[in-house]
Design an enzyme around this catalytic site. Structure first.
Site, mmCIF file in Angstrom:
data_model
loop_
_atom_site.group_PDB
_atom_site.id
_atom_site.type_symbol
_atom_site.label_atom_id
_atom_site.label_comp_id
_atom_site.label_asym_id
_atom_site.label_seq_id
_atom_site.Cartn_x
_atom_site.Cartn_y
_atom_site.Cartn_z
ATOM 1 N N PHE A 38 0.853 -1.184 0.000
ATOM 2 C CA PHE A 38 0.000 0.000 0.000
ATOM 3 C C PHE A 38 0.888 1.232 0.000
ATOM 4 O O PHE A 38 1.725 1.406 0.881
ATOM 5 C CB PHE A 38 -0.929 -0.034 1.208
ATOM 6 C CG PHE A 38 -1.970 -1.112 1.092
ATOM 7 C CD1 PHE A 38 -3.285 -0.802 0.838
ATOM 8 C CD2 PHE A 38 -1.625 -2.453 1.206
ATOM 9 C CE1 PHE A 38 -4.246 -1.797 0.701
ATOM 10 C CE2 PHE A 38 -2.566 -3.457 1.076
ATOM 11 C CZ PHE A 38 -3.889 -3.124 0.817
ATOM 12 N N VAL A 76 2.717 -1.548 4.319
ATOM 13 C CA VAL A 76 2.346 -0.153 4.123
ATOM 14 C C VAL A 76 3.644 0.640 4.029
ATOM 15 O O VAL A 76 4.515 0.531 4.892
ATOM 16 C CB VAL A 76 1.490 0.352 5.306
ATOM 17 C CG1 VAL A 76 1.174 1.830 5.163
ATOM 18 C CG2 VAL A 76 0.206 -0.476 5.415
ATOM 19 N N CYS A 77 3.791 1.423 2.979
ATOM 20 C CA CYS A 77 5.002 2.226 2.793
ATOM 21 C C CYS A 77 5.134 3.214 3.949
ATOM 22 O O CYS A 77 4.244 4.041 4.179
ATOM 23 C CB CYS A 77 4.940 2.967 1.467
ATOM 24 S SG CYS A 77 6.350 4.070 1.229
ATOM 25 N N ILE A 78 6.235 3.140 4.652
ATOM 26 C CA ILE A 78 6.412 3.981 5.835
ATOM 27 C C ILE A 78 6.467 5.462 5.488
ATOM 28 O O ILE A 78 5.882 6.287 6.189
ATOM 29 C CB ILE A 78 7.634 3.531 6.660
ATOM 30 C CG1 ILE A 78 7.642 4.252 8.015
ATOM 31 C CG2 ILE A 78 8.929 3.720 5.891
ATOM 32 C CD1 ILE A 78 8.617 3.661 9.018
ATOM 33 N N ALA A 81 2.987 6.597 4.624
ATOM 34 C CA ALA A 81 2.143 6.527 5.814
ATOM 35 C C ALA A 81 2.426 7.693 6.764
ATOM 36 O O ALA A 81 1.499 8.356 7.239
ATOM 37 C CB ALA A 81 2.344 5.194 6.525
#
Length: 130
Positions: A38, A76-78, A81
């Protein structure tokens, strides 16, 4: 066939629903999902505090249940995010924010996870990018 799936679209956009339906159909068809990644506004689908209108499908809930039930690797891409306020407990503490809104089954990680998934999969399928 092995798929890596990347979602770039927010949960209220049609691309998010298409991505979920594709992932469900892939598993139902006997295929494997190497990783769900994501990115960009797609990170909102992993946030635990998204409230969908009563007359709409609750896509974040649907994604969470799908990932959990099928024990999928969901990343989830940090960077995306953090930029959008989607934080797990560790990041909320690190940046002195009052609350976390990302929890299992999601994991924060970097773009390297998308690259690795693309290398492991037969196909990388992207939903919602510009």
């Amino acid at each position: 066939m092995k798929f890596a799936i990347a979602l770039f679209a927010a949960p209220h956009l049609p691309a998010s629903r298409r991505a979920l339906r594709f992932a469900q159909a892939a598993l139902a068809g006997g295929h494997e999902i190497v990783r769900l990644f994501f990115y960009q506004d797609g990170v909102h689908s992993a946030a635990s505090n998204v409230v969908s209108p009563q007359d709409e499908l609750d896509l974040p809930k649907e994604w969470r249940e799908f990932v959990s039930e099928n024990k999928l690797d969901a990343v989830v891409c940090i960077a995306a995010a953090l930029r959008r306020g989607v934080l797990n407990t560790e990041e909320a503490q690190r940046y002195a924010r009052p609350a976390a809104n990302l929890e299992a089954p999601w994991e924060l990680s970097g773009l390297g996870q998308l690259h690795e998934a693309a290398q492991q999969a037969d196909r990388l399928i992207c939903f919602g990018g510009q």
